[in-house]
Design an enzyme around this catalytic site. Structure first.
Site, PDB file in Angstrom:
ATOM      1  N   ARG A 134      -3.244   8.834  -5.843  1.00 27.91           N
ATOM      2  CA  ARG A 134      -3.992   7.947  -6.726  1.00 27.91           C
ATOM      3  C   ARG A 134      -4.066   8.551  -8.130  1.00 27.91           C
ATOM      4  O   ARG A 134      -4.292   9.760  -8.294  1.00 27.91           O
ATOM      5  CB  ARG A 134      -5.406   7.753  -6.159  1.00 27.91           C
ATOM      6  CG  ARG A 134      -6.303   6.764  -6.905  1.00 27.91           C
ATOM      7  CD  ARG A 134      -6.016   5.356  -6.488  1.00 27.91           C
ATOM      8  NE  ARG A 134      -6.973   4.415  -7.078  1.00 27.91           N
ATOM      9  CZ  ARG A 134      -8.032   3.915  -6.429  1.00 27.91           C
ATOM     10  NH1 ARG A 134      -8.281   4.283  -5.182  1.00 27.91           N
ATOM     11  NH2 ARG A 134      -8.818   3.035  -7.023  1.00 27.91           N
ATOM     12  N   ARG A 147      -7.533  11.179  -8.044  1.00 27.10           N
ATOM     13  CA  ARG A 147      -8.557  10.415  -7.330  1.00 27.10           C
ATOM     14  C   ARG A 147      -9.926  11.076  -7.439  1.00 27.10           C
ATOM     15  O   ARG A 147     -10.956  10.404  -7.500  1.00 27.10           O
ATOM     16  CB  ARG A 147      -8.131  10.312  -5.861  1.00 27.10           C
ATOM     17  CG  ARG A 147      -9.114   9.596  -4.953  1.00 27.10           C
ATOM     18  CD  ARG A 147      -8.722   9.847  -3.505  1.00 27.10           C
ATOM     19  NE  ARG A 147      -9.525   9.044  -2.615  1.00 27.10           N
ATOM     20  CZ  ARG A 147      -9.102   7.929  -2.023  1.00 27.10           C
ATOM     21  NH1 ARG A 147      -7.885   7.487  -2.249  1.00 27.10           N
ATOM     22  NH2 ARG A 147      -9.888   7.252  -1.209  1.00 27.10           N
ATOM     23  N   LYS A 153       0.864  -1.176   0.000  1.00 24.36           N
ATOM     24  CA  LYS A 153       0.000   0.000   0.000  1.00 24.36           C
ATOM     25  C   LYS A 153       0.902   1.228   0.000  1.00 24.36           C
ATOM     26  O   LYS A 153       1.546   1.552   0.994  1.00 24.36           O
ATOM     27  CB  LYS A 153      -0.926   0.035   1.220  1.00 24.36           C
ATOM     28  CG  LYS A 153      -1.920   1.193   1.117  1.00 24.36           C
ATOM     29  CD  LYS A 153      -2.848   1.282   2.284  1.00 24.36           C
ATOM     30  CE  LYS A 153      -3.937   2.307   2.005  1.00 24.36           C
ATOM     31  NZ  LYS A 153      -3.436   3.578   1.449  1.00 24.36           N
TER      32      LYS A 153
END
Length: 506
Positions: free
Chosen positions: A226, A241, A221
């Site tokens: 993102r 994102r 992770k």
């Protein structure tokens, strides 16, 4: 439809904490909207405008003094057209400012007092009434009398709430037309999100297959930003994102994806700044790195490849396609690990400087948002993404700085509920940023506290959660401390009160 009908629905939504009542109020006004009214009405009730930012700030709005109309006369179409004209008056200069002020005065002069307050809050970005995306999707499904899953899937693939509502509410065969909305390369789709996992062992037990097959992949992770990347031929575009296009800020990602052995592709991944030794830099440096050519991407999902949509394929298939496309840019992970191999993978991620691991079910399809628990994030300590509701002025060494933050989680009705406070984990830079930034989100203040619109998301690390009557949420956080502010995450994706309560010891 009169604009006053929308304003009244907004008032009803803001006056109740019942999710059922909110949905009913929203559905009623959506059902009444005409074909050319659904898009603006949907956007307004979600606190947005079709026009996006108009460049109108609080200084302009607070400087207006207009006598309101006595009776409502504005229509939805009237207001949407006025917002179009305001959005077209971009830029600065005395001429533009004068025309913008004249347009605002004409609009507010035609509005009643209630309508004017709604418009000022809408234009100022302060229209927060609990009508988050999930609530609006339920209302659309109810108003159109179509299955909620059909609306949610269409929204995921289109990425656009007003357009999804228009199909559902005006289509001749809305179920079929919603189902016909598919993935389009160069049109971003809503991202799938992970739920917090209790532990590695619990995640493996929950997501593993009943026949004993581990049935999961354990991945690193990353503590990065993102990204969603689309390529069609020689064209590459990149979104964040929140589906804001950032293509011009990440030339290194564009160059990398341009060289991949595909004609069309849609990739989901993460990009982060790295140090000279290859270890990841802090999240804030990754966010600042957008635009300086220093970002390094990794990909964990492939949603389309050369004419074939993959969102309905199991993760195992998507990951196989992904590996063939991105090669060594595949995020590190181990497929179908034994418990020992899974533990080693988590230890490897932490040793590499990552923030933890992701445990994902290999049979899971791609679903927007945090629906279900087929993706779970496992970290060494509990972390929650919460919303800052207010901030208190500091004392002693922190005098003059905004310090102690009030933390809120999303309730079932979409409103934010206070569950604690903290001033721990804040550096001098954090205090300086809070003091400079928070007043931009201010709704009001008293001598001790500045109250904010619930828009700023902060990642909080904590040792646990306990039942408490001290805060409205009925829980309190143990040893909560600030990890970072989530510039990449909207408040609609903050953790829910249900998630927080789930961290209490059994």
């Amino acid at each position: 439809m009169l604009f006053a009908v929308v304003v009244e629905a907004s008032s009803q939504v803001g006056a109740t904490r019942s999710r059922k009542a909110k949905t009913a109020a929203l559905a009623a006004v959506l059902a009444e909207a005409g074909p050319d009214e659904v898009r603006p009405v949907t956007a307004w009730l979600a606190g947005d405008m079709l026009q996006g930012r108009t460049g109108i700030g609080w200084r302009t709005l607070s400087g207006l003094s207009v006598e309101p109309a006595v009776e409502p006369s504005l229509s939805v179409v009237d207001v949407d057209a006025a917002l179009d004209r305001l959005a077209a008056l971009a830029g600065s200069g005395a001429g533009v400012g004068a025309r913008r002020t004249a347009e605002l005065e004409a609009l507010l002069g035609a509005a009643t007092a209630d309508e004017g307050r709604f418009l000022v809050r809408l234009l100022g970005g302060e229209l927060r009434q609990g009508a988050l995306e999930g609530l609006m999707l339920e209302a659309v499904a109810s108003a159109a009398d179509v299955p909620g899953d059909a609306v949610r899937r269409a929204f995921m693939l289109s990425g656009r709430l007003p357009e999804t509502a228009t199909v559902a509410l005006t289509g001749d065969d809305p179920v079929a037309e919603l189902g016909a909305i598919g993935l389009e390369v160069m049109r971003p789709l809503r991202p799938m999100l992970a739920s917090p996992g209790d532990s590695l062992e619990a995640a493996l037990a929950e997501l593993g297959a009943p026949d004993g097959d581990p049935g999961v992949v354990v991945e690193h992770k990353l503590d990065g930003a993102r990204i969603q990347v689309h390529r069609s031929g020689d064209e590459v575009r990149v979104w964040s994102r929140t589906l804001h296009e950032i293509t011009s800020s990440v030339p290194e990602i564009v160059a990398l994806v341009s060289e991949l052995p595909v004609e069309t592709v849609v990739l989901d991944g993460e990009t982060l700044a790295v140090a000279e030794d290859g270890r990841p830099r802090p999240f804030q440096e990754s966010m600042k790195g957008l635009g300086n050519g220093a970002m390094r991407p990794w990909f964990f999902d492939c949603l389309h490849r050369d004419g074939t949509d993959l969102v309905d394929e199991p993760l195992e298939t998507r990951r196989r396609e992904l590996a063939e496309v991105v090669g060594d840019r595949l995020i590190p992970g181990v497929v179908r690990p034994t418990p020992e191999q899974a533990a080693d993978a988590v230890a490897e991620a932490l040793a590499a400087g990552q923030e933890g691991s992701m445990v994902k079910a290999l049979d899971s399809t791609y679903t927007a948002g945090r629906r279900g628990r087929s993706w779970q994030k496992v970290k060494p300590a509990h972390t929650l993404d919460l919303v800052v509701l207010a901030c208190e002025w500091g004392s002693g060494r922190r005098r003059g700085w905004l310090s102690n933050i009030h933390l809120g989680a999303r309730g079932a009705d979409g409103e934010f509920v206070m569950i604690g406070k903290t001033f721990k984990g804040m550096t001098d830079e954090t205090l300086r940023w809070q003091t400079e930034t928070f007043p931009q989100y201010e709704t009001h203040r008293d001598s001790y506290t500045v109250y904010l619109r619930p828009e700023i998301v902060v990642e909080i690390e904590l040792d646990g959660v306990q039942t408490s009557t001290r805060y409205p949420g009925g829980v309190a956080l143990r040893f909560a401390r600030v990890v970072r502010y989530r510039d990449d995450k909207p408040a609609a994706e903050a953790d829910t009160l249900e998630t927080v309560k789930g961290l209490r010891p059994m």
